[in-house]
Design an enzyme around this catalytic site. Structure first.
Site, short mmCIF file in Angstrom:
data_model
loop_
_atom_site.label_atom_id
_atom_site.label_comp_id
_atom_site.label_asym_id
_atom_site.label_seq_id
_atom_site.Cartn_x
_atom_site.Cartn_y
_atom_site.Cartn_z
N ARG A 101 38.28 47.59 39.64
CA ARG A 101 38.98 46.44 39.08
C ARG A 101 40.49 46.66 39.02
O ARG A 101 41.25 45.70 38.98
CB ARG A 101 38.43 46.11 37.69
N HIS A 131 35.02 44.46 43.61
CA HIS A 131 35.83 43.44 42.94
C HIS A 131 36.83 42.78 43.89
O HIS A 131 36.99 41.56 43.86
CB HIS A 131 36.57 44.08 41.77
N LYS A 174 42.35 30.93 35.10
CA LYS A 174 42.15 32.10 34.25
C LYS A 174 43.37 33.00 34.32
O LYS A 174 43.84 33.34 35.41
CB LYS A 174 40.91 32.88 34.68
N GLY A 233 29.98 38.74 29.63
CA GLY A 233 29.50 37.37 29.87
C GLY A 233 30.45 36.31 29.37
O GLY A 233 30.22 35.12 29.57
#
Length: 325
Positions: free
Chosen positions: A97, A131, A201, A232
């Site tokens: 990530r 990712h 986002k 989540g």
């Protein structure tokens, strides 16, 4: 060919071996009282094509760092024992990530992972739904192959989707390409158009913001696609926006189910009708009853088995690789 799976990935390795019609090769992992360890193959590997299956996620008893060191040492042991070629098969690739500098003096851990694996003696690396595909591919000098699970999920979803309108949604702008590929695969399987949507986002200092949703989703079944589910929260945030815009049903599909923090509470919420993951990481952090009721699991073992066979036989990987225009 020698096919190894280190201890914490043995169950997944058994599935891969069964798909290949073979067995896992024998190895030893020994723990010392001071916390050190050793691992070695118990079969001759000189001149052999060696594959090591090891999924790099933290679990009780072994952190991701423990697993990484064990993998590096085992690759080194295979190389010292004369293996002709060593391929690291990593269903979940840790530290992916942090693939670029977003703040001054940030580390770029994807590149450091590549350097470690190459230095240990890996000739090739195979992973699933990393990712950032471009960052992963650019980090390595050795062969590095990325696979995704979209075909596995599409095959799992199609029988129950019905004739209603569908939308594939990305929970953030960075996942638009992933969602596009998923949508194209789904359209091909259904032989009809599928819509698209994505969420705004922004993340800074661990705080996520952004509420805008682009795309017409009213009256549709929306499929949110991502590479992983951590807590989540990102999925629920996207699901709320989709519901507010009129989506009638929501499915979440992600390769890696990490399920940290408030994941159990989030998984039980009604905003998302179906949660679908692969088995690259077992859902051991969730209560077993909740996992059995709310999770659908699609195995990635056959996909990795097919890639291992193709690599060993020097066959084509074209139909198995992730990114296609």
């Amino acid at each position: 060919m020698k096919l190894f799976a280190l201890k914490t990935s043995q169950a997944f390795g058994d599935l891969v071996a069964a798909h290949l019609g073979t067995r896992l090769s024998a190895h030893e992992e020994r723990e010392f009282v001071d916390g050190e360890h050793k691992a070695r193959p118990l079969e001759a590997v000189r001149g052999q094509d060696a594959f090591v299956i090891h999924s790099l996620y933290s679990e009780p008893g072994q952190s991701v760092n423990d697993k990484l060191v064990r993998l590096l040492f085992f690759i080194g042991a295979l190389r010292d024992a004369g293996a002709r070629r060593v391929t690291a098969v990593l269903p979940y690739f840790a530290y992916a990530r942090k693939d670029r500098q977003t703040k001054a003096r940030d580390p770029v851990t994807t590149r450091y992972m590549a350097q470690l694996l190459e230095s240990a003696g890996a000739d090739a690396v195979v992973t699933v739904d990393v990712h950032n595909v471009v960052a992963f591919q650019n980090a390595f000098r050795c062969n590095a192959w990325h696979l995704d699970t979209r075909r596995l999920f599409v095959d799992h979803l199609v029988p129950a989707l019905g004739a209603g309108d569908l939308v594939v949604a990305s929970p953030d702008p960075g996942g638009v390409k992933r969602a596009q590929l998923f949508r194209e695969t789904l359209e091909q399987a259904l032989a009809r158009p599928v819509g698209s949507a994505f969420m705004e986002k922004r993340r800074s200092g661990g705080v996520v913001s952004g509420t805008h949703l682009a795309g017409d989703v009213a009256g549709t079944t929306a499929i949110i696609v991502d590479d992983m589910i951590a807590s989540g929260g990102t999925m629920i945030r996207a699901a709320k926006a989709l519901r507010a815009k009129g989506a009638k049903s929501i499915i979440c599909a992600a390769a890696h189910g990490i399920f940290i923090g408030d994941a159990a509470e989030i998984l039980a919420r009604p905003e998302i009708d179906r949660w679908i993951i692969s088995d690259t990481i077992p859902p051991f952090r969730l209560p077993p009853e909740l996992a059995s009721q709310r999770l659908e699991t699609v195995s990635a073992a056959p996909l990795l088995g097919d890639v291992i066979r193709a690599l060993h036989e020097n066959g084509s990987l074209e139909d198995l690789l992730a990114e296609k225009a």
